[in-house]
Design an enzyme around this catalytic site. Sequence first.
Site, PDB file in Angstrom:
ATOM      1  N   HIS A  77       2.659  -1.429   1.471  1.00 49.47           N
ATOM      2  CA  HIS A  77       1.490  -1.119   2.304  1.00 49.47           C
ATOM      3  C   HIS A  77       0.201  -1.687   1.705  1.00 49.47           C
ATOM      4  CE1 HIS A  77       4.196   1.466   4.425  1.00 49.47           C
ATOM      5  NE2 HIS A  77       4.332   2.302   3.405  1.00 49.47           N
ATOM      6  N   HIS A  90       6.209   2.346   8.452  1.00 44.54           N
ATOM      7  CA  HIS A  90       7.485   1.922   7.881  1.00 44.54           C
ATOM      8  C   HIS A  90       8.379   1.324   8.961  1.00 44.54           C
ATOM      9  CE1 HIS A  90       6.051   5.469   5.588  1.00 44.54           C
ATOM     10  NE2 HIS A  90       6.221   4.638   4.587  1.00 44.54           N
TER      11      HIS A  90
END
Length: 332
Positions: A56, A218
């Site tokens: 991320h 995700h």
Amino acid sequence: MKKLINTPETVLTDALAGIAAVHPELRVDAENRVIVRSDAPRPGKVALVSGGGSGHEPLHGGFVGPGMLDAACPGEIFTSPVPDQILAAARAVDGGAGVLFVVKNYTGDVMNSELAADLAAEENITVRSVLVNDDVAVKDSTWTAGRRGTGSTVFVEKIAGALADRGTDLDKVAEMADKVNAASRSFAIALTACTTPAAGRPTFDLPADEIEIGVGIHGEPGRSRGKLQPARELVGLAMDAILGDQPLDAGDQALVLVNGMGATPLLELYVVAAEVAAVLDRQQVRIGACLVGNYVTSLDMAGVSISVCHADAEMLDLWTAPVATPALRWGR
């Protein structure tokens, strides 16, 4: 799969070595997998610790430094850091005024941070936690109970970090972090799936002419699948969801994040930013500050997330306060 890696097994270790090589203002504990600002611990200062799965970036390691986080704990890709790792971060930054854990609402992150807080208490480290749950796309899923924590994590870490740097006590810093989270909403749209190095293939099947509306960071499913539409229409879908959940009145001010998911060109993000601004202008809502770029990504996913925080004057003042991290830097 084409990726600039050595092996799938060493991606995190190698990335941490790179951070250590190019950011002397940070300390990288390779054994415990913790990134710490070089002047920590600072006696009498509330310390902020955050973490989550890698993939991320720049969240969270890119937000370590004056005005934001004191430490970050990167887990394996899309995997929560373990309790001992989070405890090591708390030990490294505790200056006696307590530690605030900023936790995105995913089952592993929540469970491991709670265990770490219990372990810290046994060492007389005072810990408070704030749960970020800003995503309005879905509620309750295989991955989490309640809403997912996404882009507004940047608002929480920056504003609470600025307040902590001013010497404010733990209770007030935690209260501000909760306030920012409560005032924030996010919504994401994916144009393509991402590919994890370990899997070597896309994390989900998304036909070339379809998009995932309300996707998670995700790659978790969103509200629906649909056909690709002009940016104006997609922004309308996202903003309807955000403002439908938390309406803003004429005269209100907003903090806005137009966030790339990893593979979206900045040119396209500015197209989205223009449409977000147009929606808020029609609502007579003033943008107090807007950040455009890749800040909470999902590896190589193409897409965008939009985060809007109903900000008061204190939040805006703390947002614009000086910050010096690898990914955010202004006022110094």
